[in-house]
Scaffold this motif. Sequence first.
Motif, PDB file in Angstrom:
ATOM      1  N   ASN A   1       0.848  -1.203   0.000  1.00  0.00           N
ATOM      2  CA  ASN A   1       0.000   0.000   0.000  1.00  0.00           C
ATOM      3  C   ASN A   1       0.881   1.250   0.000  1.00  0.00           C
ATOM      4  O   ASN A   1       0.568   2.241  -0.677  1.00  0.00           O
TER       5      ASN A   1
ATOM      6  N   ASP B   1       5.102   5.869   5.280  1.00  0.00           N
ATOM      7  CA  ASP B   1       5.433   6.322   3.910  1.00  0.00           C
ATOM      8  C   ASP B   1       5.344   7.837   3.847  1.00  0.00           C
ATOM      9  O   ASP B   1       4.855   8.467   4.786  1.00  0.00           O
TER      10      ASP B   1
ATOM     11  N   LEU C   1     -11.091   3.298   6.144  1.00  0.00           N
ATOM     12  CA  LEU C   1      -9.905   2.547   5.715  1.00  0.00           C
ATOM     13  C   LEU C   1     -10.033   1.037   5.865  1.00  0.00           C
ATOM     14  O   LEU C   1      -9.644   0.273   4.982  1.00  0.00           O
TER      15      LEU C   1
ATOM     16  N   PHE D   1     -13.515  -1.260   0.646  1.00  0.00           N
ATOM     17  CA  PHE D   1     -13.235   0.182   0.481  1.00  0.00           C
ATOM     18  C   PHE D   1     -11.898   0.302  -0.256  1.00  0.00           C
ATOM     19  O   PHE D   1     -10.866  -0.184   0.207  1.00  0.00           O
ATOM     20  N   THR D   2     -11.966   0.934  -1.414  1.00  0.00           N
ATOM     21  CA  THR D   2     -10.733   1.123  -2.198  1.00  0.00           C
ATOM     22  C   THR D   2     -10.826   2.426  -2.990  1.00  0.00           C
ATOM     23  O   THR D   2     -11.928   2.867  -3.338  1.00  0.00           O
ATOM     24  N   THR D   3      -9.679   3.032  -3.232  1.00  0.00           N
ATOM     25  CA  THR D   3      -9.668   4.224  -4.095  1.00  0.00           C
ATOM     26  C   THR D   3      -8.879   3.925  -5.370  1.00  0.00           C
ATOM     27  O   THR D   3      -8.651   4.819  -6.174  1.00  0.00           O
ATOM     28  N   LYS D   4      -8.449   2.618  -5.468  1.00  0.00           N
ATOM     29  CA  LYS D   4      -7.640   2.260  -6.636  1.00  0.00           C
ATOM     30  C   LYS D   4      -8.541   1.652  -7.718  1.00  0.00           C
ATOM     31  O   LYS D   4      -9.458   0.883  -7.380  1.00  0.00           O
TER      32      LYS D   4
ATOM     33  N   MET E   1      -9.146  -4.215  -4.698  1.00  0.00           N
ATOM     34  CA  MET E   1     -10.251  -5.040  -4.186  1.00  0.00           C
ATOM     35  C   MET E   1     -10.814  -4.477  -2.884  1.00  0.00           C
ATOM     36  O   MET E   1     -11.931  -4.789  -2.490  1.00  0.00           O
ATOM     37  N   GLY E   2     -10.019  -3.661  -2.185  1.00  0.00           N
ATOM     38  CA  GLY E   2     -10.477  -3.092  -0.919  1.00  0.00           C
ATOM     39  C   GLY E   2     -10.582  -4.119   0.205  1.00  0.00           C
ATOM     40  O   GLY E   2     -11.313  -3.923   1.181  1.00  0.00           O
TER      41      GLY E   2
ATOM     42  N   LEU F   1      -6.686  -4.215   3.866  1.00  0.00           N
ATOM     43  CA  LEU F   1      -6.616  -3.694   5.241  1.00  0.00           C
ATOM     44  C   LEU F   1      -7.612  -4.386   6.173  1.00  0.00           C
ATOM     45  O   LEU F   1      -7.328  -4.612   7.351  1.00  0.00           O
TER      46      LEU F   1
HETATM   47  P1  ADP Z   1      -6.720  -1.933  -1.915  1.00  0.00           P
HETATM   48  O1  ADP Z   1      -5.267  -1.767  -1.776  1.00  0.00           O
HETATM   49  O2  ADP Z   1      -7.134  -3.085  -2.713  1.00  0.00           O
HETATM   50  O3  ADP Z   1      -7.444  -0.679  -2.273  1.00  0.00           O
HETATM   51  P2  ADP Z   1      -6.685  -1.934   0.902  1.00  0.00           P
HETATM   52  O4  ADP Z   1      -7.689  -2.397   1.890  1.00  0.00           O
HETATM   53  O5  ADP Z   1      -5.316  -2.465   1.069  1.00  0.00           O
HETATM   54  O6  ADP Z   1      -7.265  -2.296  -0.513  1.00  0.00           O
HETATM   55  O7  ADP Z   1      -6.638  -0.372   0.925  1.00  0.00           O
HETATM   56  C1  ADP Z   1      -7.842   0.340   0.941  1.00  0.00           C
HETATM   57  C2  ADP Z   1      -7.636   1.768   0.629  1.00  0.00           C
HETATM   58  O8  ADP Z   1      -6.924   2.441   1.647  1.00  0.00           O
HETATM   59  C3  ADP Z   1      -6.794   2.016  -0.574  1.00  0.00           C
HETATM   60  O9  ADP Z   1      -7.579   1.907  -1.755  1.00  0.00           O
HETATM   61  C4  ADP Z   1      -6.295   3.414  -0.328  1.00  0.00           C
HETATM   62  O10 ADP Z   1      -7.239   4.349  -0.728  1.00  0.00           O
HETATM   63  C5  ADP Z   1      -6.132   3.517   1.149  1.00  0.00           C
HETATM   64  N1  ADP Z   1      -4.738   3.347   1.576  1.00  0.00           N
HETATM   65  C6  ADP Z   1      -4.146   2.222   2.014  1.00  0.00           C
HETATM   66  N2  ADP Z   1      -2.876   2.445   2.356  1.00  0.00           N
HETATM   67  C7  ADP Z   1      -2.611   3.757   2.097  1.00  0.00           C
HETATM   68  C8  ADP Z   1      -1.442   4.581   2.245  1.00  0.00           C
HETATM   69  N3  ADP Z   1      -0.266   4.102   2.699  1.00  0.00           N
HETATM   70  N4  ADP Z   1      -1.556   5.890   1.882  1.00  0.00           N
HETATM   71  C9  ADP Z   1      -2.737   6.375   1.402  1.00  0.00           C
HETATM   72  N5  ADP Z   1      -3.874   5.622   1.278  1.00  0.00           N
HETATM   73  C10 ADP Z   1      -3.797   4.335   1.603  1.00  0.00           C
END
Ligand code: ADP
Length: 627
Positions: free
Chosen positions: A528, A560, A573, A578-581, A585-586, A589
């Motif tokens: 991440n 980071d 989070l 929940f994902t912003t990518k 897959m969200g 975490l």
């Molecule tokens: P994914 O990586 O599939 O999106 P995660 O559950 O790992 O699923 O992460 C969920 C969301 O949390 C990410 O889509 C992102 O928006 C946010 N996120 C996770 N780690 C970070 C980080 N180090 N800095 C900024 N945003 C983060």
Amino acid sequence: MPGSGLRPGLLPAGEDFGQYNVLLIDTRVPKAVHKLVFGILAAFSLALCAGPLPAAERQAVRIGVLAYSGSEVALANWSHVTDYLNQTLPAYRFSLELYDIAALASAVADQRVGFVITNGGQYVALEAQYGLSRIATLESPEAVSPDRAIGSAVIARADRSDLNTLADLKGRRVAAVSPEAFGGYLVAVRELKRLGIDPESDLARTDFLGLPMQRIVQAVSNGSVDAGIVRACLLESMARSGALRLADFKVLSPRRIEGFRCGLSTDLYPDWPIATARHADRGLAKAVATALLSMPPTSQGYSWSVPADYQSVHELYRELQTGPYAYLRETTLEGLVRRYWPYLVIGFVVLLGWMVHAVRVEHLVRVRTAELHRALTARYEAESRMREQQEQAEHLSRLSILGELSGTLAHELNQPLATISNYAQSLLRRQAAGRLTPEAVQEAGTSITAQAERAGGIMQRIRDFARKRPAVHERLALADLAREAVALFGGMLANAPPVALDSRLTPGAEVEADALQIQQVMLNLLKNADDATKGLPEERRRIELILSREGAWYRVSVRDRGPGLPVALRARLFEAFFTTKPDGMGLGLSICKTIVEAHGGRLRAETNADGQGLTFTFTLPAHETAA
Ligand code: ADP
């Protein structure tokens, strides 16, 4: 008992001790001769008293009498009753039947007598056993009252200065009538027991001399016993008849009771009753009672009064546990039941209650156990379903990480493979040119082996990581886990950002954990961080992995220098999906959080102090091994 009711006033005047001896001998003549004599006497008295009705037409009524002192004395004592009744109730022919104590009881049992005259002691016993009911009580001139007439005198010779009270009887020889005798034994026994003397064990011996009671006076007089139990007034009566001198005897523990003129050692009990048998005609019983109550006193002053209260006799029997209360001594089941039935009933009720309670409790326990079993089974099934789903999700997550990293994996493997290929080609070329030296073969072989091992290592780690298997908790060095995760991360990415591992832990720092799961969390956080810093200048791509201790916890932080996340989104989070990518897959975490919490720790995210980038920190319970 037989001696208790001897009526001294009814004895023929002028009797002396010698005459008693004659009576004594008389009791030993055969019964047949007795019967003949009494038959003649009875017939004679009947002839004298016959009413207007012929004897054959008059209804015969037998009165059973306890002849305690021989038949002649009994007849002399009680003939006034039959005389008077035959005179007042001419429709009946009353006669006296003379018995000893046992014979009178069986006459009552066999319904051979309609009425009974006996002492208070036997009356109470027969009342309890055969339902006799008293209709009148004798009123004697020497009694205080019909309720207080019969007592005992415990006598000794006047010259026995060592014997003065009942307490002095301990260890002495005592004479009495019989174990069942009322005034001739039991009345005195009650007094002795009140003094703590048990006649059965505390006396040297007890001689039961039977009737007539004068035998006891004789035994005391001649010294064959130390003391004797006789009914009160016997001594005085014998003295009146000249049979003895009162001054030669003394009464132990003498009591003075107003109105009672004889020597006395005990309480006084009711006088003799006349009682009607259960089968006797009620009308006749009423007529007899009415007649006797209106009978004028005899020349010696005897008459009949309303029935006395025999409760004191009951109390005596109960206290001595004899007569009708003999069952109190019994240890047979029946005796115990009769004695303790109220307690047995209570015990039975309590037992019943307890059994009902026990059965109810057992039933409830069974029902609840079944419920609990069902609930536990359901919970176990739900938990194993959840565990399976969790394992499935973790597996998917790992495959997803691998999927995302797979593009670079190929590149990663290409490196050792290309190196191997280069060495192999160089060997072939040298051989073709004839320049293949042993040194060159040695160098190429060593490098090829090293590169092959590197590729094998990468494959092994990926296979381990991708494998689906249940969680295994074991003691692990946290710093080693972090190092492997960093290596795996670096090995998987072609363009891996630099990861600075900063371990502030002591060498023995360990966690109880599933290695793969903890590495999965670390890899997820590193990936991440990598995603967040992609495309940023080189200096912002650096990721820090910090291991530290805080009390009973180890902390693992991934920091980071990325853009971070708006506060509004930060709350979401750890939500699943929940994902912003665009291709995310969200799940990463949310699975990390589940894994950390299953290890007893917490996972949180914070904005860095300088406002640039995020720091994800998870905790694990600290363990330490001796270095
Ligand atoms: P994914 O990586 O599939 O999106 P995660 O559950 O790992 O699923 O992460 C969920 C969301 O949390 C990410 O889509 C992102 O928006 C946010 N996120 C996770 N780690 C970070 C980080 N180090 N800095 C900024 N945003 C983060």
